[in-house]
Design a protein around this motif. Structure first.
Motif, PDB file in Angstrom:
ATOM      1  N   TYR A   1      32.032  38.941  39.099  1.00  0.00           N
ATOM      2  CA  TYR A   1      32.600  40.123  38.441  1.00  0.00           C
ATOM      3  C   TYR A   1      32.990  39.792  37.003  1.00  0.00           C
ATOM      4  CZ  TYR A   1      33.042  43.792  42.001  1.00  0.00           C
ATOM      5  OH  TYR A   1      32.774  44.808  42.881  1.00  0.00           O
ATOM      6  N   ALA A   2      33.719  38.679  36.822  1.00  0.00           N
ATOM      7  CA  ALA A   2      34.175  38.310  35.485  1.00  0.00           C
ATOM      8  C   ALA A   2      32.999  37.952  34.581  1.00  0.00           C
ATOM      9  CB  ALA A   2      35.138  37.132  35.580  1.00  0.00           C
ATOM     10  N   THR A   3      32.037  37.177  35.108  1.00  0.00           N
ATOM     11  CA  THR A   3      30.873  36.781  34.315  1.00  0.00           C
ATOM     12  C   THR A   3      30.035  37.994  33.927  1.00  0.00           C
ATOM     13  OG1 THR A   3      30.803  34.650  35.466  1.00  0.00           O
ATOM     14  CG2 THR A   3      28.823  35.319  34.273  1.00  0.00           C
TER      15      THR A   3
ATOM     16  N   ILE B   1      31.827  39.930  31.143  1.00  0.00           N
ATOM     17  CA  ILE B   1      31.823  39.237  29.852  1.00  0.00           C
ATOM     18  C   ILE B   1      30.437  39.304  29.217  1.00  0.00           C
ATOM     19  CG2 ILE B   1      32.051  37.000  28.708  1.00  0.00           C
ATOM     20  CD1 ILE B   1      34.182  36.292  30.806  1.00  0.00           C
TER      21      ILE B   1
ATOM     22  N   ILE C   1      38.608  33.326  36.370  1.00  0.00           N
ATOM     23  CA  ILE C   1      38.681  33.553  34.923  1.00  0.00           C
ATOM     24  C   ILE C   1      38.193  32.319  34.162  1.00  0.00           C
ATOM     25  CG2 ILE C   1      40.272  33.865  32.985  1.00  0.00           C
ATOM     26  CD1 ILE C   1      41.947  35.676  34.766  1.00  0.00           C
TER      27      ILE C   1
ATOM     28  N   PHE D   1      36.951  39.683  30.703  1.00  0.00           N
ATOM     29  CA  PHE D   1      37.665  38.886  31.704  1.00  0.00           C
ATOM     30  C   PHE D   1      38.943  39.582  32.166  1.00  0.00           C
ATOM     31  CE2 PHE D   1      39.313  37.529  27.573  1.00  0.00           C
ATOM     32  CZ  PHE D   1      40.682  37.586  27.773  1.00  0.00           C
ATOM     33  N   GLU D   2      39.524  40.381  31.246  1.00  0.00           N
ATOM     34  CA  GLU D   2      40.780  41.072  31.594  1.00  0.00           C
ATOM     35  C   GLU D   2      40.564  42.166  32.627  1.00  0.00           C
ATOM     36  OE1 GLU D   2      38.822  43.574  28.565  1.00  0.00           O
ATOM     37  OE2 GLU D   2      39.151  41.422  28.793  1.00  0.00           O
ATOM     38  N   SER D   3      39.338  42.680  32.751  1.00  0.00           N
ATOM     39  CA  SER D   3      39.060  43.726  33.740  1.00  0.00           C
ATOM     40  C   SER D   3      39.117  43.186  35.159  1.00  0.00           C
ATOM     41  CB  SER D   3      37.678  44.339  33.479  1.00  0.00           C
ATOM     42  OG  SER D   3      37.637  44.958  32.228  1.00  0.00           O
ATOM     43  N   MET D   4      38.768  41.915  35.322  1.00  0.00           N
ATOM     44  CA  MET D   4      38.689  41.326  36.649  1.00  0.00           C
ATOM     45  C   MET D   4      40.043  41.233  37.350  1.00  0.00           C
ATOM     46  SD  MET D   4      38.834  38.310  38.577  1.00  0.00           S
ATOM     47  CE  MET D   4      38.871  36.996  37.387  1.00  0.00           C
TER      48      MET D   4
ATOM     49  N   SER E   1      34.327  31.577  34.788  1.00  0.00           N
ATOM     50  CA  SER E   1      33.452  32.550  34.123  1.00  0.00           C
ATOM     51  C   SER E   1      33.428  32.329  32.612  1.00  0.00           C
ATOM     52  CB  SER E   1      33.902  33.982  34.448  1.00  0.00           C
ATOM     53  OG  SER E   1      35.218  34.215  33.985  1.00  0.00           O
TER      54      SER E   1
ATOM     55  N   ALA F   1      43.247  34.485  28.195  1.00  0.00           N
ATOM     56  CA  ALA F   1      42.863  34.479  29.614  1.00  0.00           C
ATOM     57  C   ALA F   1      43.858  33.674  30.450  1.00  0.00           C
ATOM     58  CB  ALA F   1      41.462  33.902  29.766  1.00  0.00           C
TER      59      ALA F   1
END
Length: 420
Positions: A13-15, A18, A215, A194-197, A218, A53
């Protein structure tokens, strides 16, 4: 909400968020100012993203709930309700702007393969991924893994052709200029996501451990890939050529393999689609958190029993996203999204500093390392860097961004007086 996301899904999700479409749009502009130091700009931007992060990781481990920034402010500053309302609204705005602008980008890329109304395609994409997110976070997670692997394959193909060039790696020994710092300020936006994850913390298994790990992993993966992409781009085209190109990566690749360049254009469809899906997912979780906290109508905290998803909050986000589709100058709206995100970054880092000073003995599952006299050094540095990046936008962006912040504050005051 049901805890279905393990470490692997969280990393994807994070990757996926980004990577998105950011690197396709900023690398040319950054090359124009950083020149052969483009690779170093990517490293500096990665360090800047990592610092913020780490602050997110500390707060996500402390408060693993849907709503992220909204929840953090509500927990840390219970008497300053305006802060939680401001952060929640700004992050919803950033997410829906990202979703709407990238949906239009998807529609534009699709024109190379299939002629259709861009507005209708954008609406269809938004509707499709709203339904996918309502169906369940695990199902959207598997789709995200597939999309992210396709995105990665496209960048790996680009790097492969770059490595074959005789000049690959020469930029590492080239003289550097101060433009590297300006390039880093542009490239920083390629790391946003990354903040969305952290909005998935409530649906994550062992969020206290897995959110910080996801975090950090990723960011490490994307940094290695981004630096390799920058070196490959410089090996295939001059910095001036990269700056003048409309489609930087496919344009650089076209000289060496037209087939691979066309494939990269198709892969851009997956990159933009993945960004839309995750942005909608993140916004719906912030809406859920605000509804639980009483700053949105309680009805939007309703969870679909069988699917364990906030379906009404997802529909609300879908409707709000549609409102931005008719707007022109997509690049300005995208920049405004980045502007309000950086404003929230400053607030998040300040919250970490405040909580460390107020409650230093509190047990923290994850803690940002390094402090001097009780002051956490890295969050202070992160807030300063975010403030520096805040001064690298076009003039129009400041007018719109300040207008949005003012509007949110006026709405809060109106709601507060009504409740009183």
């Amino acid at each position: 909400m049901q805890k279905t996301l393990g470490l692997l899904m969280l990393i994807f999700y994070a990757t996926g968020m980004i990577l998105g479409a950011g690197v396709y749009s900023v690398i040319g502009k950054a090359a124009g100012v950083a020149h052969e130091g483009l690779w170093l700009s990517f490293l500096l931007a990665a360090v800047a993203a990592l610092l913020t992060a780490l602050s997110y990781a500390e707060l996500a481990a402390l408060f693993p709930k849907a709503g992220a920034e909204y929840v953090y402010m509500k927990e840390i500053f219970p008497q300053r309700k305006i802060l939680s309302f401001l952060c929640g609204c700004l992050m919803i705005f950033a997410a829906i702007c990202t979703a709407s602008t990238v949906a239009l980008s998807f529609a534009a890329y699709l024109q190379d393969f299939f002629q259709a109304s861009q507005a209708l395609v954008a609406v269809a994409v938004l509707a499709l991924f709203t339904l996918v997110n309502i169906w369940g976070v695990r199902e959207s997670g598997w789709m995200n893994i597939f999309f992210t692997l396709v995105e990665l394959s496209g960048l790996v193909i680009f790097v492969y052709f770059g490595i074959k060039q005789p000049g690959f790696g020469e930029a590492l020994s080239a003289p550097l200029s101060w433009g590297v710092a300006t390039g880093a300020s542009l490239i920083f936006f390629a790391y946003l996501g990354f903040e969305s994850m952290v909005n998935l913390a409530e649906e994550a298994k062992e969020p206290e451990k897995n959110i910080p790990r996801a975090i950090l992993v990723s960011l490490a993966l994307t940094t290695v890939l981004y630096v390799a992409v920058s070196l490959a781009a410089l090996a295939m085209m001059s910095p001036d050529g990269l700056q003048k190109s409309d489609a930087v990566l496919s344009g650089a690749l076209m000289r060496h393999s037209p087939e691979a360049a066309r494939a990269l254009g198709a892969i851009a469809l997956f990159a933009t689609a993945n960004t839309v899906m995750i942005a909608l997912l993140a916004a719906s979780r912030i809406g859920l958190g605000m509804a639980r906290g009483g700053d949105l109508p309680k009805v939007f905290s309703t969870i679909l029993p069988k699917r364990q998803s906030p379906w009404l909050a997802s529909l609300l986000v879908f409707v709000l996203t549609l409102l931005f589709l008719p707007l022109e100058k997509i690049e300005i709206i995208a920049s405004v999204s980045s502007f309000v995100t950086i404003v929230v970054f400053i607030i998040v880092n300040a919250a970490v500093i405040y909580l460390r000073r107020k409650d230093p003995k509190r047990k923290r599952p994850f803690q940002v390392p390094g402090s001097v006299g009780g002051w956490p050094v890295l969050p202070v540095l992160a807030a300063g860097i975010a403030l520096f990046f805040l001064f690298h936008f076009e003039e129009q962006v400041y007018y719109v961004g300040v207008g949005i912040v003012t509007f949110v504050l006026v709405v809060y005051q109106a709601l507060h007086r009504r409740r009183a």
